[in-house]
Design a protein around this motif. Structure first.
Motif, PDB file in Angstrom:
ATOM      1  N   GLY A  23       0.799  -1.216   0.000  1.00  0.00           N
ATOM      2  CA  GLY A  23       0.000   0.000   0.000  1.00  0.00           C
ATOM      3  C   GLY A  23       0.833   1.269   0.000  1.00  0.00           C
ATOM      4  N   HIS A  24       2.122   1.139   0.236  1.00  0.00           N
ATOM      5  CA  HIS A  24       3.028   2.289   0.161  1.00  0.00           C
ATOM      6  C   HIS A  24       3.666   2.396  -1.221  1.00  0.00           C
ATOM      7  CE1 HIS A  24       3.190   1.688   4.685  1.00  0.00           C
ATOM      8  NE2 HIS A  24       2.610   2.858   4.498  1.00  0.00           N
ATOM      9  N   GLY A  25       3.413   1.429  -2.084  1.00  0.00           N
ATOM     10  CA  GLY A  25       3.969   1.424  -3.435  1.00  0.00           C
ATOM     11  C   GLY A  25       2.847   1.413  -4.461  1.00  0.00           C
ATOM     12  N   ALA A  26       3.006   0.618  -5.515  1.00  0.00           N
ATOM     13  CA  ALA A  26       2.008   0.536  -6.587  1.00  0.00           C
ATOM     14  C   ALA A  26       0.762  -0.250  -6.162  1.00  0.00           C
ATOM     15  CB  ALA A  26       2.625  -0.091  -7.834  1.00  0.00           C
ATOM     16  N   ASP A  27       0.870  -1.005  -5.076  1.00  0.00           N
ATOM     17  CA  ASP A  27      -0.259  -1.771  -4.528  1.00  0.00           C
ATOM     18  C   ASP A  27      -0.822  -2.773  -5.537  1.00  0.00           C
ATOM     19  OD1 ASP A  27      -1.725  -2.494  -2.337  1.00  0.00           O
ATOM     20  OD2 ASP A  27      -3.157  -0.841  -2.469  1.00  0.00           O
ATOM     21  N   MET A  48      -5.320 -13.490   1.234  1.00  0.00           N
ATOM     22  CA  MET A  48      -4.080 -12.910   1.760  1.00  0.00           C
ATOM     23  C   MET A  48      -4.428 -12.191   3.050  1.00  0.00           C
ATOM     24  SD  MET A  48      -1.813 -10.126   2.129  1.00  0.00           S
ATOM     25  CE  MET A  48      -1.905  -8.827   0.927  1.00  0.00           C
ATOM     26  N   ASP A  49      -3.708 -12.529   4.118  1.00  0.00           N
ATOM     27  CA  ASP A  49      -4.013 -12.015   5.444  1.00  0.00           C
ATOM     28  C   ASP A  49      -2.799 -11.403   6.128  1.00  0.00           C
ATOM     29  OD1 ASP A  49      -6.720 -13.121   5.474  1.00  0.00           O
ATOM     30  OD2 ASP A  49      -5.745 -15.072   5.674  1.00  0.00           O
ATOM     31  N   GLY A 101      -2.547  -4.376  -0.730  1.00  0.00           N
ATOM     32  CA  GLY A 101      -1.266  -4.841  -0.222  1.00  0.00           C
ATOM     33  C   GLY A 101      -0.928  -4.420   1.194  1.00  0.00           C
ATOM     34  N   PRO A 102       0.167  -4.969   1.696  1.00  0.00           N
ATOM     35  CA  PRO A 102       0.625  -4.656   3.050  1.00  0.00           C
ATOM     36  C   PRO A 102       0.768  -3.156   3.278  1.00  0.00           C
ATOM     37  CG  PRO A 102       1.906  -6.458   2.136  1.00  0.00           C
ATOM     38  CD  PRO A 102       1.052  -5.930   1.028  1.00  0.00           C
TER      39      PRO A 102
END
Length: 158
Positions: A23-27, A48-49, A101-102
């Motif tokens: 989540g800090h990148g292209a996600d 995905m968890d 994403g993370p």
């Protein structure tokens, strides 16, 4: 029954998940590669968890009715139905119909687990379904399961 093996060219088992998949990148979702798929497989499902979220196993992604394939491509498009994957359905993970994403808060390090399920059928559940509904629908239909865990820690540059 053969063991299902799950790997990703994006990161190694227990390795660092690269910025572009967070989540800090292209996600975007990472490519996932499967080997040893059972011959009677009819579809694939993925969850995905976040294993370290205060709410146990906080779900970031849920998708089902993926056609049987050895390579799940990266960058799965957003939306309830994924035409790129023959109409696979993305349910509600992280409140969205997409891979999310993370993105742990602050500079905390969290572990994220991708779970791939090989099924003997496709599933007929609404796209508003989440992980709980997916797991219930898969009962009695799961032929194989594999998992891949990586971690992500936001750097001061991200």
């Amino acid at each position: 029954m053969k063991e299902l093996v799950l790997v990703s060219p994006a990161f190694e088992k227990e390795g660092l998940i690269p910025l572009e998949y967070t989540g800090h990148g292209a996600d975007i979702s990472p490519e996932l590669q499967l080997s040893g798929i059972d011959e009677s497989a009819r579809s694939i499902a993925i969850t995905m968890d976040d294993l370290d979220h205060p709410r146990p196993n906080y779900n970031h992604w849920v998708i089902w009715n993926i056609p049987v394939m050895q390579v799940i491509p990266s960058n799965i498009p957003h939306g309830e139905t994924v035409e790129k994957l023959s109409g696979a359905v993305q349910g509600r993970g992280y409140g969205k119909h997409r891979y999310k994403g993370p993105k742990p808060p602050f500079n905390w390090s969290h572990r994220y687990q991708f779970n791939v399920f090989v099924l003997d059928s496709t599933l007929d559940i609404p796209s508003k379904s989440g992980k709980k509904e997916l797991l219930k629908a898969m009962e009695g239909h799961t032929l194989q399961r594999a998992e891949l865990t990586g971690y992500y820690k936001r750097s001061s540059r991200a």
